[in-house]
Scaffold this active site. Structure first.
Site, short mmCIF file in Angstrom:
data_model
loop_
_atom_site.label_atom_id
_atom_site.label_comp_id
_atom_site.label_asym_id
_atom_site.label_seq_id
_atom_site.Cartn_x
_atom_site.Cartn_y
_atom_site.Cartn_z
N SER A 187 -24.59 -2.37 -0.74
CA SER A 187 -25.10 -1.74 0.47
C SER A 187 -24.56 -0.33 0.71
O SER A 187 -25.18 0.45 1.42
CB SER A 187 -24.79 -2.62 1.68
OG SER A 187 -23.39 -2.78 1.80
N HIS A 244 -29.48 -7.39 1.18
CA HIS A 244 -30.14 -6.08 1.33
C HIS A 244 -31.39 -5.97 0.45
O HIS A 244 -31.77 -4.88 0.04
CB HIS A 244 -29.17 -4.95 1.01
CG HIS A 244 -28.18 -4.70 2.11
ND1 HIS A 244 -28.52 -4.00 3.26
CD2 HIS A 244 -26.91 -5.09 2.27
CE1 HIS A 244 -27.47 -3.95 4.06
NE2 HIS A 244 -26.48 -4.61 3.48
N LYS A 292 -31.19 -9.33 8.64
CA LYS A 292 -31.52 -7.96 8.25
C LYS A 292 -33.04 -7.78 8.29
O LYS A 292 -33.60 -7.70 9.37
CB LYS A 292 -30.87 -7.63 6.91
CG LYS A 292 -29.36 -7.43 7.12
CD LYS A 292 -28.56 -7.15 5.88
CE LYS A 292 -27.11 -6.92 6.28
NZ LYS A 292 -26.15 -7.51 5.38
C1 LIG Z 1 -24.91 -8.31 5.63
C2 LIG Z 1 -24.39 -9.02 4.48
C3 LIG Z 1 -23.78 -10.27 4.60
C4 LIG Z 1 -23.53 -10.90 5.95
O1 LIG Z 1 -24.72 -11.37 6.46
P1 LIG Z 1 -24.72 -11.96 7.95
O2 LIG Z 1 -25.89 -12.87 7.97
O3 LIG Z 1 -24.85 -10.79 8.86
O4 LIG Z 1 -23.43 -12.67 8.10
C5 LIG Z 1 -23.38 -10.94 3.47
N1 LIG Z 1 -23.54 -10.37 2.25
C6 LIG Z 1 -24.10 -9.16 2.09
C7 LIG Z 1 -24.26 -8.59 0.72
C8 LIG Z 1 -24.53 -8.44 3.20
O5 LIG Z 1 -25.06 -7.23 3.05
#
Ligand SMILES: *Cc1c(COP(=O)(O)O)cnc(C)c1O
Ligand SMILES: *[C@@H]1O[C@H](CO)[C@@H](O)[C@H](O)[C@H]1NC(C)=O
Ligand SMILES: *[C@@H]1O[C@H](CO)[C@@H](O)[C@H](O)[C@H]1NC(C)=O
Ligand SMILES: *[C@H]1O[C@H](CO)[C@@H](O)[C@H](O)[C@H]1NC(C)=O
Length: 432
Positions: free
Chosen positions: A214, A242, A273
């Site tokens: 990310s 992502h 997301k």
């Molecule tokens: C955002 C993210 C998470 C966490 O996800 P949530 O559902 O917000 O806890 C885990 N792994 C990656 C790679 C992320 O980008």
């Protein structure tokens, strides 16, 4: 009324402080104050801006010095890749499930917290991926916290990418498997680490990688990773937060992008997301793996069920992606337009063709000041510097969304170019 409230608040603060000094050691206050100061000194103290609208392409942001004043900002830093956070169909189903199923369950899933809508959403996600079963969590952080401890023991080996998300790192810490790390996306190093795991006689080897990193917008080379995984008989786990919903031809994520959907064993991802952005995470895999997780995964066994409006929002978002109505084409058009304009103007833009667009600035102070100037121009971006990214690689990470209009993307790019020229980050127009 205001005065009464304020004096009550002041009173309660005083009595709290008194209680703390009277009944507890004051060491905690000293330690915390020192830690906070160290955070400020290191420039890593985080403050939060307050948004007063739904998450969307143009938001209103509170003035930090006057809470009743807000300014409009084009939002270029949300994970709202498909703009579904305030999509009418997503909001409508959240409301519908609230009406039909209540606010929440007051229970974990296995006691009395499983509703038909949870089973339906799990089936919907399994169908979306073509997997056998899916388990929902309150977040992907929890999904990653649960999985490794359940599947791996001290006889096994976990081989992780050095830049994996914090939740994978924490999940791995909770399991007893032997740990190996390979350099970010470096398949040669991955192979070396697999050989090292073999030489220690690992029963099971699991490779864990983010689908997309990310901070860099970098896509893990899953095709090559699959080749190596198969050569060494390793299980492949991909955290696709992502990518889910928009990467790959139909938004199935990184495995689809590389055409390796049948070769990835376990995918964890988030509903927080692109898929509506409310909350929630999941693991999708074979029926047996999911059964074992339901029986043993601690964040699943010991944490509340996903609230019904969150389930509703996610199910509507996945449906939109599934039906090809989530604006993927517009997201990619915006991504190419923005990346193209910045590169042509002379910026260093990292990453692969992904809506995450890191505009590399190098110096931490420059990145912070650049972001402030962008904010003054009505463009909400954030500078990232050490320790979130390596020293000397400060950047502004822009994230494009299908919700942005072409005009908004152009306005943001033009602002970058104007400030970049003025600050000498890129050549000025007349030198070109
Ligand atoms: C955002 C993210 C998470 C966490 O996800 P949530 O559902 O917000 O806890 C885990 N792994 C990656 C790679 C992320 O980008
Ligand atoms: C705060 O903002 C509001 C709304 O813009 C404005 O009316 C008010 O005068 C501001 N207050 C101060 C102290 O600047
Ligand atoms: C636990 O595993 C068994 C066997 O696979 C399965 O039938 C059962 O449904 C699982 N428990 C839960 C809570 O899913
Ligand atoms: C997702 O989580 C499950 C269970 O928590 C785990 O088995 C799987 O390896 C994880 N996958 C990824 C890609 O993180």
């Amino acid at each position: 009324m205001f005065h009464v409230n304020r004096s009550l608040r002041t009173l309660s603060r005083i009595s709290l402080a008194n209680t703390a000094t009277r009944r507890y050691s004051s060491r905690i206050h000293e330690i915390v104050a020192n830690e906070l100061q160290a955070t400020r000194d290191a420039g890593t103290f985080k403050s939060e801006r307050v948004i007063t609208t739904p998450q969307r392409s143009t938001i209103r942001v509170q003035d930090p010095n006057n809470q009743s004043a807000t300014t409009p900002q084009i939002n270029m830093c949300a994970n709202n890749y498909l703009g579904l956070s305030d999509h009418p169909a997503v909001v409508a189903r959240a409301k519908e499930y609230l009406d039909t199923h209540g606010a929440g369950l007051s229970s974990v899933r296995f006691i009395c917290g499983t509703q038909d809508i949870h089973k339906k959403l799990e089936k919907q996600i399994s169908d979306f991926y073509g997997t056998e079963d899916t388990i929902l969590y309150a977040s992907c952080f929890d999904a990653n916290g649960g999985i490794f401890e359940v599947l791996l023991n001290e006889q096994d080996a976990i081989i992780s990418d050095a830049l994996n998300h914090a939740s994978i790192i924490d999940g791995v810490r909770l399991c007893k498997a032997k740990r190996f790390r390979y350099q970010n996306c470096d398949v040669e190093d991955l192979e070396k680490q697999l050989q090292a795991a073999d030489s220690q006689g690992a029963r099971l080897k699991m490779i864990a990688t983010d689908g997309v990193f990310s901070m860099d917008g970098k896509i893990a080379p899953l095709d090559k990773i699959c080749d190596i995984a198969e050569k060494y008989d390793a299980v492949l786990f991909v955290d696709d937060c992502h990518a889910t919903g928009f990467l790959g031809k139909t938004g199935r994520g990184t495995p689809e992008y590389f055409g390796v959907q049948d070769r990835v064993h376990i995918v964890n991802s988030t509903l927080g997301k692109a898929l509506g952005g409310a909350a929630g995470g999941y693991t999708t895999s074979t029926a047996d793996i999911i059964s074992l997780l339901r029986n043993r995964s601690r964040p699943y066994l010991f944490s509340n069920s996903l609230p019904s409006p969150v389930v509703g929002a996610a199910s509507a978002a996945i449906q939109l992606v599934d039906e090809g109505k989530a604006g993927l084409d517009h997201l990619w058009a915006n991504t190419h337009l923005f990346r193209g304009k910045l590169k042509a103007a002379g910026f260093t833009v990292n990453g692969d063709n992904h809506p995450i667009t890191p505009v590399m600035l190098g110096d931490a102070r420059l990145a912070a000041e650049f972001a402030d100037e962008m904010l003054q121009k009505g463009i909400y971006v954030v500078g990232f510097s050490y320790p979130v990214v390596p020293k000397g690689q400060a950047r502004i990470r822009v994230q494009l969304s299908a919700a942005h209009t072409t005009e908004e993307v152009e306005k943001a790019a033009d602002a970058f170019i104007e400030i970049g020229r003025r600050r000498g980050v890129i050549p000025s127009a007349n030198k070109l």
